[in-house]
Design a protein around this motif. Structure first.
Motif, PDB file in Angstrom:
ATOM      1  N   GLY A   1       0.794  -1.217  -0.046  1.00 24.24           N
ATOM      2  CA  GLY A   1      -0.074  -0.033  -0.026  1.00 24.24           C
ATOM      3  C   GLY A   1       0.608   1.232   0.036  1.00 24.24           C
ATOM      4  N   ASN A   2       2.173   1.109  -0.353  1.00 27.81           N
ATOM      5  CA  ASN A   2       2.932   2.436  -0.301  1.00 27.81           C
ATOM      6  C   ASN A   2       3.099   2.836  -1.545  1.00 27.81           C
ATOM      7  N   SER A   3       2.479   2.514  -2.667  1.00 29.59           N
ATOM      8  CA  SER A   3       2.416   3.213  -3.966  1.00 29.59           C
ATOM      9  C   SER A   3       1.467   4.100  -4.076  1.00 29.59           C
ATOM     10  N   VAL A   4       1.588   5.039  -4.974  1.00 31.02           N
ATOM     11  CA  VAL A   4       0.875   6.140  -5.182  1.00 31.02           C
ATOM     12  C   VAL A   4      -0.401   5.655  -5.931  1.00 31.02           C
ATOM     13  N   HIS A   5      -0.662   4.349  -6.531  1.00 36.05           N
ATOM     14  CA  HIS A   5      -1.526   3.823  -7.237  1.00 36.05           C
ATOM     15  C   HIS A   5      -2.456   2.636  -6.398  1.00 36.05           C
ATOM     16  N   HIS A   6      -1.885   2.765  -5.280  1.00 34.29           N
ATOM     17  CA  HIS A   6      -2.959   1.903  -4.345  1.00 34.29           C
ATOM     18  C   HIS A   6      -4.257   2.506  -3.602  1.00 34.29           C
ATOM     19  N   VAL A   7      -5.239   1.754  -3.832  1.00 33.58           N
ATOM     20  CA  VAL A   7      -6.539   2.319  -3.399  1.00 33.58           C
ATOM     21  C   VAL A   7      -6.869   1.704  -1.913  1.00 33.58           C
ATOM     22  N   LEU A  19      -4.288   8.321 -15.809  1.00 33.67           N
ATOM     23  CA  LEU A  19      -4.817   7.790 -14.169  1.00 33.67           C
ATOM     24  C   LEU A  19      -4.672   6.412 -14.055  1.00 33.67           C
ATOM     25  N   TRP A  20      -4.223   5.874 -12.774  1.00 29.54           N
ATOM     26  CA  TRP A  20      -4.006   4.708 -12.446  1.00 29.54           C
ATOM     27  C   TRP A  20      -4.295   4.393 -11.092  1.00 29.54           C
ATOM     28  N   LYS A  21      -5.348   3.615 -10.748  1.00 33.40           N
ATOM     29  CA  LYS A  21      -5.794   3.281  -9.253  1.00 33.40           C
ATOM     30  C   LYS A  21      -6.041   1.888  -9.269  1.00 33.40           C
ATOM     31  N   ARG A  22      -5.533   1.125  -8.404  1.00 33.97           N
ATOM     32  CA  ARG A  22      -5.667  -0.201  -8.181  1.00 33.97           C
ATOM     33  C   ARG A  22      -6.026  -0.626  -6.795  1.00 33.97           C
ATOM     34  N   TYR A  23      -7.210  -1.634  -6.681  1.00 32.13           N
ATOM     35  CA  TYR A  23      -7.480  -2.321  -5.423  1.00 32.13           C
ATOM     36  C   TYR A  23      -7.222  -3.785  -5.820  1.00 32.13           C
ATOM     37  N   VAL A  24      -6.268  -4.291  -5.408  1.00 31.76           N
ATOM     38  CA  VAL A  24      -5.881  -5.831  -5.582  1.00 31.76           C
ATOM     39  C   VAL A  24      -5.555  -6.036  -6.977  1.00 31.76           C
ATOM     40  N   ASP A  25      -6.726  -6.737  -7.637  1.00 32.81           N
ATOM     41  CA  ASP A  25      -6.566  -6.985  -8.948  1.00 32.81           C
ATOM     42  C   ASP A  25      -7.475  -6.389  -9.850  1.00 32.81           C
ATOM     43  N   ASP A  26      -8.216  -5.071  -9.278  1.00 30.13           N
ATOM     44  CA  ASP A  26      -9.057  -4.290  -9.939  1.00 30.13           C
ATOM     45  C   ASP A  26      -8.263  -3.048 -10.557  1.00 30.13           C
ATOM     46  N   VAL A  27      -8.233  -2.458 -11.644  1.00 29.20           N
ATOM     47  CA  VAL A  27      -7.659  -1.428 -11.948  1.00 29.20           C
ATOM     48  C   VAL A  27      -8.728  -0.217 -12.555  1.00 29.20           C
TER      49      VAL A  27
END
Length: 562
Positions: free
Chosen positions: A84-90, A213-221
């Motif tokens: 969860g330390n990535s800027v793309h992590h939701v 824009l790239w936002k990811r929750y586990v396997d959903d982007v």
């Protein structure tokens, strides 16, 4: 697999843990916690994805009570801060709503979502372990979480991820690739692999299909991308994983709308974005019925959850009003009177929005231990117990005992009684009313076989008169063997049974003592009242329970299955 690999894997894990203890990297308490006592074989079961066409199934491996479960949990705790330390992590829908508040989308761009096909079972283990090892070496806080070295963590992680096996319809299978859904450490390993993959994919994506824009929750982007770049981006993503096991599918926005998590993202004419609550086509608006046998605060919790989601996700006031009306209609249909909804709204309005900062304890201060009692819910009685406990600063959690899920949903292979681990058991005598109460973290059948061997050994020996007098003063290893030899009674192995189940050792000891006290020492073969010293304050309650015959068992005729 031709045979059950549990004994082999158990010896391997014990060997690793024994070495770590000898090297003083884990203490005795940690060793006992991680030591595999139960021999349960992981079981595969499936849940239906009713919201998808064709109703495909989701395979899940039940790891609870297996040899590697506690080690997997420990590894999950160690690895959790890396995720969860990535800027793309939701993190959740609330964070997504906050991130989308300032987003604008151009006319030549679209919202697009990518989904990984079966991420857990397609995660390349060897590559993922290498990624995690690199992250651990860069982690400056690791020593504050564990005394284990990076090599130790990797060794345990490799053991857990490469020894995945399970029981399904009577046969044992080994998983050759990927991580299993159900193991506590699997979500973290899959997440860390996805962080590596997305970083590489975004950095190397051609300009024509690079997402803005790239936002990811586990396997959903979720992405914002040029309209003509979706196919190229999908092909690019599917080439990143060297094993070619990770494959992405995509869905584009329809009529300016796209679902992501439990939100519906809507693009407005000016390019700004608003969020609504998303409900799948399979959603039925069925919530916990108000007449259900649950404590009131749990029913109010249902209302609070729905209203809280409305406040945190829905971005415009008009939409919030419409969402609240939907919630009220659905709850009314589930039997909730209007006063319950108003009561929760009033509580939420009075609750301060900004929490006061917690006072930091000095190094010399000992943090106050929270006292918690979990009790089964019985309407009227549990509330009275809660009020009494509150006087002594004990927080009470109420747990419904009989639920529809427990009565109707049984997706896992049923274990034979002799395969039951983490249990309290009873062995009766054929010649008198005495019974033996014992407990074990291993399989009941193994413990029962040990008792039988002790009895056979004690009863098969021939004595002279003088030798028999001496033997009567000696103790056998098993109290059951003592009873059989001294009383010359036969043990009723056929009626031996499991009478209770408990995975936590100290709780199992308590249950053993309770059952011995219920039977009474004069009616048991036991030499004492069990490992746990149960207070005599419980005697009136246990005697009352015994008189009413309120007992249960999970089996009879156990030895016929040995």
């Amino acid at each position: 697999m031709e045979s059950d690999p549990t004994p082999k894997y158990k010896r391997q894990l014990i060997g690793i843990l024994s070495r770590l203890k000898k090297e003083k990297k884990i203490d005795d308490k940690q060793y006992k916690k991680l030591y595999p006592t139960a021999d349960n074989v992981p079981r595969l079961y499936c849940t239906n994805k009713i919201h998808k066409e064709g109703n495909p199934v989701r395979p899940i491996v039940d790891y609870t009570g297996t040899i590697g479960y506690e080690t997997s949990r420990e590894l999950a705790d160690i690895l959790a801060p890396l995720v969860g330390n990535s800027v793309h992590h939701v993190k959740n829908s609330k964070q997504l709503a906050e991130d989308m508040a300032s987003v604008f989308i151009e006319e030549d761009e679209i919202f697009n979502s990518h989904d990984v096909v079966s991420l857990f079972t397609n995660t390349p283990i060897d590559q993922t372990i290498g990624i995690i090892e690199d992250r651990l070496k860069q982690d400056t806080e690791l020593k504050n979480r564990t005394n284990l070295d990076v090599t130790d963590i990797v060794e345990l992680l490799k053991f857990i991820l490469t020894t995945t096996y399970f029981l399904f319809r009577g046969d044992v299978y080994r998983q050759k690739f990927g991580a299993a859904m159900g193991s506590p450490v699997s979500p973290l390993t899959a997440n860390l692999f996805m962080e590596w993959l997305e970083e590489k994919a975004i950095a190397s994506a051609p300009l024509t299909c690079k997402p803005r824009l790239w936002k990811r929750y586990v396997d959903d982007v979720l992405e914002i991308i040029n309209k003509d770049g979706v196919e190229d981006l999908t092909n690019h993503l599917n080439q990143i994983d060297p094993t070619k096991s990770i494959k992405f599918t995509y869905d584009q926005e329809e009529q300016g709308r796209i679902p992501f998590l439990d939100t519906l993202i809507v693009r407005k004419e000016d390019g700004s974005v608003k969020l609504l609550v998303y409900r799948k086509k399979s959603h039925t608006d069925q919530y916990l019925n108000f007449t259900s046998h649950h404590p009131l605060h749990q029913k109010l919790g249902v209302i609070r959850t729905l209203l809280d989601r409305k406040d945190k996700i829905v971005t415009e006031e008009k939409d919030r009003e419409q969402e609240e009306n939907k919630i009220k209609t659905a709850l009314n249909n589930c039997g909730y009177p209007d006063w319950t909804i108003e009561k929760v709204k009033d509580q939420m309005e009075k609750k301060p929005t900004n929490k006061k900062p917690t006072k930091k304890h000095n190094n010399t201060d000992t943090p106050k231990k929270r006292n918690l009692a979990v009790i089964p819910y019985v309407q009227g009685l549990s509330e009275r117990i809660q009020r009494i406990y509150k006087k002594y600063d004990i927080t009470t959690a109420m747990k419904p005992h009989t639920t529809l899920r427990r009565l109707l949903v049984h997706p896992k292979d049923k274990r034979e009684v002799v395969d039951t681990a983490n249990c309290v058991y009873e062995i009766p005598c054929s010649g008198c009313k005495s019974t033996y109460i014992g407990e074990t973290g291993r399989q009941f059948g193994i413990r029962l076989s040990e008792h039988k061997k002790d009895v056979d050994r004690a009863c098969s020996r021939k004595y002279t008169r003088s030798e028999r007098k001496v033997s009567e003063s000696e103790r056998n290893k098993s109290a059951v063997a003592d009873h059989a030899a001294r009383s010359n009674h036969l043990i009723n192995w056929e009626e031996s049974r499991v009478i209770d189940k408990e995975a936590v050792r100290i709780k199992r000891w308590i249950k053993e003592s309770i059952w011995i006290r219920r039977r009474g020492m004069s009616n048991t073969m036991n030499r004492d009242e069990g490992t746990y010293n149960l207070s005599n304050l419980y005697n009136p309650l246990l005697q009352s329970d015994s008189r009413t015959g309120n007992t249960r068992s999970y089996s009879s005729r156990a030895s016929s299955q040995l």
